[in-house]
Design an enzyme around this catalytic site. Structure first.
Site, PDB file in Angstrom:
ATOM      1  CG  HIS A 192      -2.246  -0.642   0.810  1.00 21.08           C
ATOM      2  ND1 HIS A 192      -3.122  -0.069  -0.081  1.00 21.08           N
ATOM      3  CD2 HIS A 192      -2.774  -1.812   1.162  1.00 21.08           C
ATOM      4  CE1 HIS A 192      -4.141  -0.865  -0.245  1.00 21.08           C
ATOM      5  NE2 HIS A 192      -3.959  -1.937   0.498  1.00 21.08           N
ATOM      6  NE  ARG A 299      -3.757  -6.194 -13.104  1.00 19.49           N
ATOM      7  CZ  ARG A 299      -2.836  -5.331 -13.542  1.00 19.49           C
ATOM      8  NH1 ARG A 299      -2.932  -4.061 -13.227  1.00 19.49           N
ATOM      9  NH2 ARG A 299      -1.817  -5.740 -14.269  1.00 19.49           N
ATOM     10  NE  ARG A 335      -7.746  -9.454 -15.308  1.00 19.30           N
ATOM     11  CZ  ARG A 335      -6.472  -9.322 -14.913  1.00 19.30           C
ATOM     12  NH1 ARG A 335      -5.502  -9.380 -15.805  1.00 19.30           N
ATOM     13  NH2 ARG A 335      -6.168  -9.142 -13.653  1.00 19.30           N
ATOM     14  CD  GLU A 434      -3.304 -13.446 -18.570  1.00 17.44           C
ATOM     15  OE1 GLU A 434      -2.557 -12.637 -18.005  1.00 17.44           O
ATOM     16  OE2 GLU A 434      -4.468 -13.661 -18.185  1.00 17.44           O
ATOM     17  CG  ASN A 457       2.424  -7.849 -16.249  1.00 14.04           C
ATOM     18  OD1 ASN A 457       3.162  -7.231 -17.001  1.00 14.04           O
ATOM     19  ND2 ASN A 457       1.469  -7.266 -15.550  1.00 14.04           N
ATOM     20  CG  ASP A 458       0.175 -13.756 -15.730  1.00 14.97           C
ATOM     21  OD1 ASP A 458       0.944 -14.185 -14.851  1.00 14.97           O
ATOM     22  OD2 ASP A 458      -0.901 -13.188 -15.463  1.00 14.97           O
ATOM     23  NE  ARG A 468       2.802 -11.073 -12.475  1.00 15.68           N
ATOM     24  CZ  ARG A 468       1.606 -10.736 -12.919  1.00 15.68           C
ATOM     25  NH1 ARG A 468       0.968 -11.515 -13.783  1.00 15.68           N
ATOM     26  NH2 ARG A 468       1.030  -9.634 -12.554  1.00 15.68           N
ATOM     27  CB  CYS A 505      -3.555  -4.615 -20.784  1.00 17.79           C
ATOM     28  SG  CYS A 505      -3.776  -6.366 -20.502  1.00 17.79           S
TER      29      CYS A 505
END
Ligand code: PEP
Ligand code: MG
Length: 590
Positions: A192, A299, A335, A434, A457-458, A468, A505
């Site tokens: 955070h 997300r 998504r 992905e 990313n994936d 990752r 993305c």
């Protein structure tokens, strides 16, 4: 005092030079631990209940002091209040009073410990962050129980805030206008403090062990949020160098902010849409402020993970409807749930998995839990009449999965029709590319959908076999690896042939070294974090599609990561060196 240079994780860009303020919670109390007799059980339960109620009241009062523009804080406090109001939270503590006859203070220690342990077993940074929040709530209840004043000592001048850890509620209690930078021992890029720092545009470095013991109050400190370097008691030359760097960056940011409404056309007039990735509804304010061309990736899993119960269809519908209405006519790509594996929401089936990233995640989780999936689909279909909505399915690995997911969507449509509910029958459906197998069968998948969105990313994680989140293999996480470049190129070519849209993305969309490659391949929509949009738009305006295409042709011949990195860096440094001065080290440390 001797100079010290320390290295942490760069969590938010920028330079700060100032005096340290160590956040100590010296009012925290030691809990008296006693056993109690049966007759005292009810009184002790009442003490516990009163202390929780008082903590809820404290948080509500704190929330009322938050300026309207910081809605992200309010929602964090709402989450804390929800946790405290959850009957299971109370029961976890109360059972130590009822069954083991412990006093309320001791029961809090035990109960909070149980919750902490259950979170610690989950190998996910999201839950690791929640541990510090649970501890924070435990401390607040304990202090209320004992009647200790727990206010943070006031910050009188602008300082660099140094803390062992910083919870979201801490950042609310602190007057953030006085903070020049955050430095913490705990945390990672997605904790955070890092998210808040990035949202506020404050530099931050996290993950420096015992930093709150190494630095003392009022020591002069330089925080370099680009490289993660901290200099304690810097010498004069270092101060001069960093002031120069800071001024340059501030000037650069001011210019960028001023031109945030200028669209991203390449020099040869190719329009690149720069959209936003968001995790929380509240981030829509940043999306509008930075003038993103739409939301390219919402997300949605965080709405599930934060809630103490499974969200209902109406709750989800209202959230999506409001988002679409605010953003209309700009597009919003919703998504579906990318949860499961290690992201377990309340009300989800708990399954032991040896390898969660390759387990029951995303669409696989949804197809096993069709009731949860259908509830979300119904909410999206209903909300989609309120704006320019697109539905995106994550982690599709082959045709069967896609067809099964589409069946659920059809079934949801039939239900809504039967019930006479309003919904968007023609809602465009797309898939994330992905998983490497999806790249290989992209031609078959393209026939079934309206668009592709590439999740680098994936795609990198699964193509290169690199976890990752694992820092020991982080150096192998290379977006310009020939396998990744070829995979993306193939996906884009297939999409073009099939006449469907393709978006990037993943983090590559915000990486200055990757953007020219993506443009050169023919990707015209990038989706990235909202406040990075003006910088990427400026970069686009400095490039031409023609030169990007030439760069792609060269990179496609590359046989290794080193070769590709060299080709791209040389080309991009030559073109726009000043832009990248600020970001290179930050991106290299990702
Ligand atoms: C991706 O994998 O690139 C992506 C955008 O999805 P996430 O980061 O949410 O897994
Ligand atoms: Mg992904």
């Amino acid at each position: 005092m001797a100079k010290k240079i320390l290295q942490g994780i760069p969590a938010s860009v920028g330079i700060a030079i100032g005096k340290a303020y160590i956040l100590t919670r010296d009012h925290d109390c030691i809990a008296p631990m006693q056993s109690i007799s049966e007759e005292l059980v009810d009184a002790e339960l009442k003490r516990l209940k009163d202390a929780i109620d008082m903590t809820i009241a404290n948080l509500k009062s704190l929330k009322s002091k938050i300026p309207a523009e910081h809605t992200e804080y309010s929602s964090i406090i709402d989450t804390h209040i929800m946790v405290l109001e959850d009957a299971k939270f109370y029961e976890t503590i109360a059972r130590y009073i009822k069954n083991m006859k412990l006093n309320a203070e001791w029961a809090i220690e035990k109960g909070i410990g149980d919750i902490e342990r259950s979170f610690r077993d989950i190998e996910d940074e999201f839950f690791k962050t929640r541990i510090s929040e649970i501890k924070f709530l435990g401390r607040k209840i304990l202090n209320n129980l004992i009647g200790v004043d727990q206010e943070i000592k006031p910050i009188l001048s602008r300082v660099i805030l140094v803390a062992h850890e910083l919870t979201p509620a801490d950042t609310v209690e602190i007057d953030v206008s006085k903070i020049m930078a955050f430095v913490t021992s705990q945390g990672g890029k997605t904790s955070h403090v890092s998210i808040v720092a990035r949202t506020l545009g404050i530099p931050a470095v996290v993950g420096i062990e015992d930093i709150d013991e190494i630095i003392s109050d009022d020591q002069l400190v330089i925080v370099d949020g680009f490289t993660g370097t901290i200099i304690i008691e810097p010498d004069e030359n270092e101060i001069v160098d960093y002031i120069e760097k800071q001024e340059k960056f501030e000037k650069y940011k001011r210019e960028l902010y001023q031109e945030r409404r200028v669209p991203a056309y390449t020099k040869d007039k190719c329009h690149i849409k720069v959209m936003a990735n968001i995790e929380f509804f509240e981030e829509v304010t940043s999306v509008l402020e930075y003038n993103s061309d739409g939301i390219g990736l919402y997300r949605t899993e965080y709405s599930y993970l934060y809630k103490p119960h499974l969200p209902t269809e109406d709750e989800l519908y209202e959230e999506y409807r409001d988002l679409l209405t605010i953003m209309s006519p700009r597009p919003v790509v919703i998504r579906t749930l990318d949860a499961g594996g290690d992201k377990i929401g309340k009300g989800f089936e708990k399954i032991e998995e040896a390898n969660p990233a390759m387990g029951l995640r995303a669409i696989r989780f949804c197809l096993r839990n069709k009731d949860i999936f259908k509830t979300q689909i119904r909410a999206i279909l209903r909300a989609a009449v309120s704006g320019n909505c697109f539905l995106l399915l994550p982690m599709i690995s082959g045709l069967e999965e896609l067809l099964e997911a589409k069946k659920v969507i059809e079934c949801a449509k039939e239900e809504l029709q039967r019930e006479g509910k309003q919904f968007n029958y023609d809602l465009p459906i797309g898939i994330m590319i992905e998983v490497p197998s999806a790249v290989c069968v992209a031609d078959a998948l393209a026939k079934e959908v309206s668009f592709f969105s590439i999740g680098s990313n994936d795609l990198i994680q699964y193509s290169l076999g690199i976890d990752r989140t694992n820092k020991y293999v982080a150096h192998l996480f290379q977006p310009l690896h020939p396998a990744i470049i070829r995979g993306i190129k193939h996906t884009v070519d297939v999409a073009k042939q099939a006449g469907i849209q393709v978006t990037m993305c993943g983090e590559m969309a915000g990486d200055p070294f990757c953007v020219p490659i993506l443009i050169g391949m023919g990707i015209t929509t990038l989706s990235l974090s909202p406040n990075a949009a003006p910088g990427i738009k400026r970069m686009v305006r400095m490039l031409s599609y023609k030169e990007c295409k030439e760069l792609v042709d060269n990179v496609l011949k590359g046989k290794s990561v080193i070769e590709n990195n060299r080709i791209v860096r040389q080309k991009i440094y030559d073109k726009i060196p000043e832009e990248l001065q600020f970001y290179t080290s930050f991106f290299e440390k990702q």
